[in-house]
Enzyme design. Sequence first.
Site, PDB file in Angstrom:
ATOM      1  N   ASP A 152       0.805  -1.221   0.000  1.00 52.43           N
ATOM      2  CA  ASP A 152       0.000   0.000   0.000  1.00 52.43           C
ATOM      3  C   ASP A 152       0.839   1.273   0.000  1.00 52.43           C
ATOM      4  O   ASP A 152       2.058   1.238   0.192  1.00 52.43           O
ATOM      5  CB  ASP A 152      -0.960  -0.011   1.203  1.00 52.43           C
ATOM      6  N   ASN A 162      -7.869  -3.193  14.379  1.00 60.05           N
ATOM      7  CA  ASN A 162      -9.248  -3.423  13.914  1.00 60.05           C
ATOM      8  C   ASN A 162      -9.321  -4.549  12.873  1.00 60.05           C
ATOM      9  O   ASN A 162     -10.349  -4.755  12.252  1.00 60.05           O
ATOM     10  CB  ASN A 162      -9.851  -2.138  13.327  1.00 60.05           C
ATOM     11  N   GLU A 190      -9.820  -1.828   5.326  1.00 58.66           N
ATOM     12  CA  GLU A 190     -10.480  -1.574   6.605  1.00 58.66           C
ATOM     13  C   GLU A 190     -11.710  -2.482   6.746  1.00 58.66           C
ATOM     14  O   GLU A 190     -12.188  -3.056   5.758  1.00 58.66           O
ATOM     15  CB  GLU A 190     -10.896  -0.102   6.669  1.00 58.66           C
ATOM     16  N   HIS A 233      -7.456  -4.803  10.101  1.00 59.26           N
ATOM     17  CA  HIS A 233      -7.135  -4.502   8.702  1.00 59.26           C
ATOM     18  C   HIS A 233      -5.849  -5.201   8.268  1.00 59.26           C
ATOM     19  O   HIS A 233      -4.937  -5.420   9.071  1.00 59.26           O
ATOM     20  CB  HIS A 233      -7.110  -2.989   8.405  1.00 59.26           C
TER      21      HIS A 233
HETATM   22  C1  F6R Z   1       1.399  -1.587   6.171  1.00 58.34           C
HETATM   23  C2  F6R Z   1       0.085  -2.173   6.248  1.00 58.34           C
HETATM   24  C3  F6R Z   1      -0.725  -2.190   7.497  1.00 58.34           C
HETATM   25  C4  F6R Z   1       0.079  -2.490   8.757  1.00 58.34           C
HETATM   26  C5  F6R Z   1      -0.819  -2.391   9.992  1.00 58.34           C
HETATM   27  C6  F6R Z   1      -0.059  -2.604  11.270  1.00 58.34           C
HETATM   28  O1  F6R Z   1       1.912  -1.673   4.865  1.00 58.34           O
HETATM   29  O2  F6R Z   1      -0.378  -2.637   5.248  1.00 58.34           O
HETATM   30  O3  F6R Z   1      -1.760  -3.146   7.375  1.00 58.34           O
HETATM   31  O4  F6R Z   1       0.642  -3.762   8.662  1.00 58.34           O
HETATM   32  O5  F6R Z   1      -1.421  -1.131  10.034  1.00 58.34           O
HETATM   33  O6  F6R Z   1       0.809  -1.530  11.467  1.00 58.34           O
HETATM   34  P1  F6R Z   1       1.932  -1.555  12.580  1.00 58.34           P
HETATM   35  O7  F6R Z   1       2.910  -2.586  12.175  1.00 58.34           O
HETATM   36  O8  F6R Z   1       2.532  -0.168  12.547  1.00 58.34           O
HETATM   37  O9  F6R Z   1       1.253  -1.883  13.864  1.00 58.34           O
END
Ligand code: F6R
Length: 245
Positions: free
Chosen positions: A67, A136, A143, A138
């Site tokens: 992403d 959550n 989301e 994701h």
């Molecule tokens: C990042 C991504 C997100 C993260 C998620 C957890 O490329 O796709 O899904 O893996 O938000 O983020 P952290 O590791 O910062 O807790």
Amino acid sequence: MKIIDVKDYQEMSKKAAEYIIEKVRHSKNLNLGLATGGTPVGTYTNLIEDHKQNHTSYQGVKTFNLDEYVGLSGDNHNSYRFYMNDQLFNHIDIEKSNTHIPRGDAKDMQKECEDYENLLAEHGGIDLQILGIGSNGHIGFNEPGTSFDSNTHIVDLAPSTREANARYFDSLEEVPTRAVTMGIATIMKSKEILLLISGENKKEALSNLLHGEVDERFPASVLRNHPCVTIIADEAAIADEKVRS
Ligand code: F6R
């Protein structure tokens, strides 16, 4: 799903790096799916260390990130392109032209989504996708409520996701409101998935993933339908599971 439980973030990062290195060494042309955020930073540090010490080469590797924020160009230090260059690509022998991240500053973002999906298909898909998870549920920036049939698309970021990521920006207002992300169907096409989970704030997400229903309201639950998922989770995230068993 196979679960490897480890002591802490350091051990998770080491194990994840070993897992990736093994693949890099044994497949000639590996398509590696990568994630950003806090979770994989230690893994990337371990990959760099190994590259320096053991000369593992990434010349046959192509990478595809999950992403990118809409509106940020690759030289913006909050963009995921900047993060990837800084945390990994600049320190290993990968060709930059073999590293792919959707562009957040493309003129036509709809076309960018289609191009990214086509790029993945042209390369034969992802062999190993690294994932983190949001509290959550994701995965990528998909989301809760995202269709399990979704391909690469533009999303409105959930307030909780913007708040969680505000730590990297000067203020919450600066966190982009939209992102481009591989869809759930895109992620599910990966031949293999390695999900990294660390910390107490991910405890509930791990529990939902393992025991909740497979439901679009909790995007990561779709991974229960994937034939080859390995989770590396640390004690802080897995604590409740130990109480259960
Ligand atoms: C990042 C991504 C997100 C993260 C998620 C957890 O490329 O796709 O899904 O893996 O938000 O983020 P952290 O590791 O910062 O807790």
